[in-house]
Design an enzyme around this catalytic site. Structure first.
Site, PDB file in Angstrom:
ATOM      1  N   ARG A  42      -0.571 -54.279  43.249  1.00  0.00           N
ATOM      2  CA  ARG A  42      -1.838 -53.455  43.601  1.00  0.00           C
ATOM      3  C   ARG A  42      -2.498 -52.975  42.434  1.00  0.00           C
ATOM      4  NH1 ARG A  42       0.938 -49.150  46.962  1.00  0.00           N
ATOM      5  NH2 ARG A  42       1.274 -50.945  48.505  1.00  0.00           N
ATOM      6  N   CYS A  54       1.143 -47.419  56.113  1.00  0.00           N
ATOM      7  CA  CYS A  54       0.059 -47.781  55.341  1.00  0.00           C
ATOM      8  C   CYS A  54      -1.108 -47.956  55.930  1.00  0.00           C
ATOM      9  CB  CYS A  54       0.638 -48.859  54.500  1.00  0.00           C
ATOM     10  SG  CYS A  54       2.040 -48.670  53.285  1.00  0.00           S
TER      11      CYS A  54
END
Length: 536
Positions: free
Chosen positions: A70, A439
């Site tokens: 990420r 998420c």
């Protein structure tokens, strides 16, 4: 900033806390070159979780040695060079999968440890980093994707966000927090940063000071989703723009020194805030930084991070173009092409939204028509169909070790099928998640779909979903409510369609989904779900 680790002597610390006392999470950056040179087999299994501090997770199955990465993108704003660098990593190392996250970051998959040093080098060359994108540390700072060009912002927050982000990057004074820590800074009056679901949110406000109206922020603390969701509570303080860094340090210090470290599932800031309450938290905050009482909120509504179409910027003669990226997934050629188009017609920027979509800014009036004629906008649309345009999905079982079901492709298929079969006069936001960690922010969706495993009558385990309805962040927020029953994955589209048909037939003209739920309650849709389950 030296500090006393007052929790070191606590015998009840969880296992993660114990190893964090031995070695700081950010030290993984020192170890990665060795592991890269010697291969995945050289990484001790007990070290796997420490890669999170470098923005790296082992994807499913962990033993295969492929990483998800990420990359932080503060406020979602990417320059031309940054976008191209990300596209090159996606193409050369990431098997052409480029995901935009619900926190405006970019996510890669299929990375090998041998490739990580070169990826770090490429990121550093364009001013990007994956440090802290995961782990018990300050995550990517969510902000207004229109910062600096937004007619609906009180002021440009880009400088404020950069100051706070730069301070916490690679800062070992704040790299051992009790759990992940999410910050949002936005002056957009339509709550583009989803303030109520962040640990700490700076939201636009005004206050008369010395006979003049000042612009700044109110402060919300203690939001977060996952299995036990909380909406952030507002403190009675007013924060001037130049105070944001000091307030951020103060709140983070409080979390670091007073947050819970015994049980990991209770370690988020939201649990400390729930126990203390806003008044006690404010009293503690004022021990660190001097602040005025709150002023007047400038928040007018909630746009959920959607900006579709062509809109004038606050700079005369310039426009931004809001685009739909279906469930947030692109390939490298599409990123290269979007960057090229942005450079050709504007200044080369791409801006990620927390709705997993994109904005191309700074397009002169005379170039808008030519830009819209580009072929890529057949898929990356400025005016998407109703359901694919308002669908959000987490990574799902395809890559995530926590997920129970497949999500990305399933959400896309469900949305596309609904678009073929049903038309509504209002958008309905549908969020799909593969596990309770959420998420994909299931709790704030009009319709939230949470994946589970379910036993059939013949004892076979299959993928299924729970359905939640009525989430919103309008007027302070309300989390969606669970309907009774479970839906087999193969019947999901049919059941959701029937719920939407019931909504369409019984709502008032122009009525939004969450207003409908507030008016009629959950009973009518529960009855519709029961009927759908019987028919399925």
């Amino acid at each position: 900033m030296a500090y006393s680790k007052s929790w070191e002597s606590n015998e009840k610390l969880n296992k993660t806390e114990l190893w964090k006392l031995e070695k700081d999470g950010l030290s993984i950056f020192e170890d990665i070159p060795h592991y890269a040179e010697n291969g995945f087999s050289s990484i001790p299994k007990e070290e796997w979780d420490k890669f999170k501090w470098a923005g790296l997770y082992l994807q499913r199955p962990k033993e295969d040695g492929y990483f998800m990465m990420r990359v932080n993108v503060p406020s979602g704003i990417l320059t031309y060079d940054q976008a191209r660098a990300l596209a090159s990593i996606c193409k050369e190392y990431g098997r052409d999968v480029y995901d935009i996250t619900t926190r405006q970051a970019v996510q890669f998959h299929w990375l090998k440890i041998e490739q990580i040093p070169d990826i770090f080098k490429r990121l550093e060359e364009v001013g990007l980093s994956s440090a802290g994108a995961c782990g018990d540390i300050t995550r990517n700072i969510v902000g207004n994707p229109l910062a600096g060009i937004d007619p609906d912002e009180l002021f440009d927050t880009r400088g404020v966000v950069k100051e706070v982000y730069d301070f916490f990057q690679h800062n070992e004074d704040f790299s051992n927090l009790p759990r992940k820590y999410k910050v949002a800074i936005s002056s957009n009056v339509n709550n583009a940063s989803n303030a109520e679901i962040n640990c700490v949110s700076f939201v636009p406000a005004k206050k008369w000071i010395d006979g003049k109206e000042a612009v700044g922020f109110h402060l919300k603390i203690g939001g977060g989703l996952s299995a036990r969701p909380f909406l952030a509570q507002e403190l009675d303080v007013f924060v001037l723009p130049h105070q944001v860094k000091d307030v951020s340090i103060a709140v983070t210090t409080i979390f670091r020194d007073y947050g819970y470290r015994e049980k990991r599932h209770l370690a988020r800031l939201k649990f400390l805030m729930a126990d203390w309450g806003p008044e006690k938290f404010k009293e503690k905050l004022l021990e660190y930084v001097k602040l005025l009482p709150a002023g007047t909120s400038a928040v007018k509504g909630w746009n959920a991070g959607y900006f579709y179409g062509v809109h004038p910027q606050k700079q005369e003669g310039l426009n931004y173009v809001g685009l739909n990226v279906p469930v947030g997934r692109l390939n490298s050629d599409e990123v290269y092409e979007l960057a090229r188009i942005s450079k050709k017609y504007g200044n080369g920027e791409l801006r990620n939204c927390n709705s997993q979509n994109l904005i191309i800014p700074n397009i002169p009036d005379e170039h808008v028509e030519s830009l819209l004629s580009e072929k890529i906008f057949d898929r990356i649309s400025t005016s998407p169909l109703s359901f694919i345009g308002y669908s959000v999905s987490c990574t799902g079982i395809e890559y995530c070790n926590l997920a129970l079901v497949e999500t990305k492709e399933r959400m896309r298929q469900v949305a596309n099928q609904l678009d073929q079969e049903l038309e509504l006069d209002v958008p309905v936001r549908i969020h799909m998640v593969g596990c309770p960690n959420s998420c994909g922010q299931r709790q704030i969706a009009d319709i939230g779909l949470q994946g589970i495993k379910m036993r059939t009558k013949d004892k076979k385990m299959i993928e299924a979903f729970e359905i939640y309805i009525g989430g919103t962040l309008q007027d302070g927020g309300k989390l969606n409510q669970k309907l009774k029953g479970k839906v087999e994955a193969e019947n999901l589209t049919e059941v959701v369609r029937e719920l939407l048909i019931h909504f369409k037939n019984t709502k008032e003209p122009g009525e939004a989904f969450y207003d409908y739920i507030n008016r009629v309650g959950t009973t009518t849709l529960q009855e519709s779900l029961n009927q759908s389950l019987q028919e399925a």
